[in-house]
Design a protein around this motif. Structure first.
Motif, PDB file in Angstrom:
ATOM      1  N   VAL A 124       0.859  -1.184   0.000  1.00 28.37           N
ATOM      2  CA  VAL A 124       0.000   0.000   0.000  1.00 28.37           C
ATOM      3  C   VAL A 124       0.896   1.235   0.000  1.00 28.37           C
ATOM      4  O   VAL A 124       1.913   1.262   0.689  1.00 28.37           O
ATOM      5  CB  VAL A 124      -0.910   0.011   1.256  1.00 28.37           C
ATOM      6  N   ILE A 160      -4.818   7.013   0.054  1.00 23.85           N
ATOM      7  CA  ILE A 160      -3.979   5.952  -0.494  1.00 23.85           C
ATOM      8  C   ILE A 160      -3.867   6.117  -2.005  1.00 23.85           C
ATOM      9  O   ILE A 160      -4.876   6.121  -2.714  1.00 23.85           O
ATOM     10  CB  ILE A 160      -4.551   4.568  -0.108  1.00 23.85           C
ATOM     11  N   ILE A 163      -2.727   0.458  -4.294  1.00 19.40           N
ATOM     12  CA  ILE A 163      -2.601  -0.775  -3.539  1.00 19.40           C
ATOM     13  C   ILE A 163      -2.277  -1.883  -4.527  1.00 19.40           C
ATOM     14  O   ILE A 163      -2.852  -1.934  -5.615  1.00 19.40           O
ATOM     15  CB  ILE A 163      -3.895  -1.105  -2.745  1.00 19.40           C
ATOM     16  N   HIS A 167      -7.711  -5.841  -1.492  1.00 25.87           N
ATOM     17  CA  HIS A 167      -8.340  -4.822  -0.655  1.00 25.87           C
ATOM     18  C   HIS A 167      -8.928  -5.465   0.599  1.00 25.87           C
ATOM     19  O   HIS A 167      -8.771  -4.937   1.710  1.00 25.87           O
ATOM     20  CB  HIS A 167      -9.422  -4.095  -1.464  1.00 25.87           C
TER      21      HIS A 167
END
Length: 190
Positions: A124, A160, A163, A167
């Motif tokens: 992340v 963010i 990623i 999730h």
């Protein structure tokens, strides 16, 4: 496939919600009461797996026990499940503008006591956070009790940049890994 008794070894409402996405409602929810302190020089991956296994082993329940743990790591440093605003602020300042690893272990204990485990590794990256963004996130309170001081399913998602991975794993339970473990044990999952 037959109906099997399943205990979820977690008080996390997120894990229960995620399990529900697989169409599974545990027969019981019993949080494991274990020492969650990392061992000296313990690596994040080893720590995540050990926590999941110890949680599964700590529960006395019929049938299957499903446990797991989520660990946020900056390099080899294991970040805490933040309990104070200061801890949360320190984590967010450390994670600001950099990538970090989120490891999510999932462990299934069979009625005979054997353990099957999997681990999901995710990366992340937070944007560079301004002091005002950190203050606003802290004020929202989502950080409390969260590994690394944030909850991806809340306001932090807007901070963010990207990623790489799952999730649901970053939320606390890898649905892919969980589904695979449960199917291999004979649970009916669509």
């Amino acid at each position: 496939m037959t109906a099997l008794h399943l205990t979820l070894a977690s008080a996390s409402p997120r894990r229960r919600e995620l399990l529900g996405r697989l169409g599974i409602s545990p027969d019981a929810v019993v949080p494991a009461d274990i020492d969650e302190n990392p061992l000296k020089a313990e690596r994040p991956r080893d720590y995540a797996l050990r926590m999941g296994e110890q949680k599964a082993a700590a529960i006395t329940a019929p049938g299957y026990v499903l446990a797991g743990d989520t660990v946020v790591a900056a390099g080899r440093r294991i970040l805490p499940k933040t309990e104070t605003e200061g801890e949360a602020r320190d984590c967010l300042q450390l994670l600001s503008g950099r990538r970090h690893t989120v490891l999510s272990s999932i462990v299934l204990r069979a009625p005979g006591g054997s353990l099957k485990s999997r681990i999901s590794e995710n990366v992340v990256r937070f944007k560079s956070l301004s002091p005002e963004e950190i203050d606003a996130y802290i004020a929202g309170g989502e950080w409390h009790g969260k590994a690394g001081g944030y909850a991806i399913q809340g306001a932090a998602e807007g901070l963010i940049q990207w990623i790489r991975g799952s999730h649901s794993s970053v939320m606390g339970l890898s649905l892919y890994e969980t589904r695979a473990l449960l199917k291999s044990a004979g649970f009916a999952i669509g």
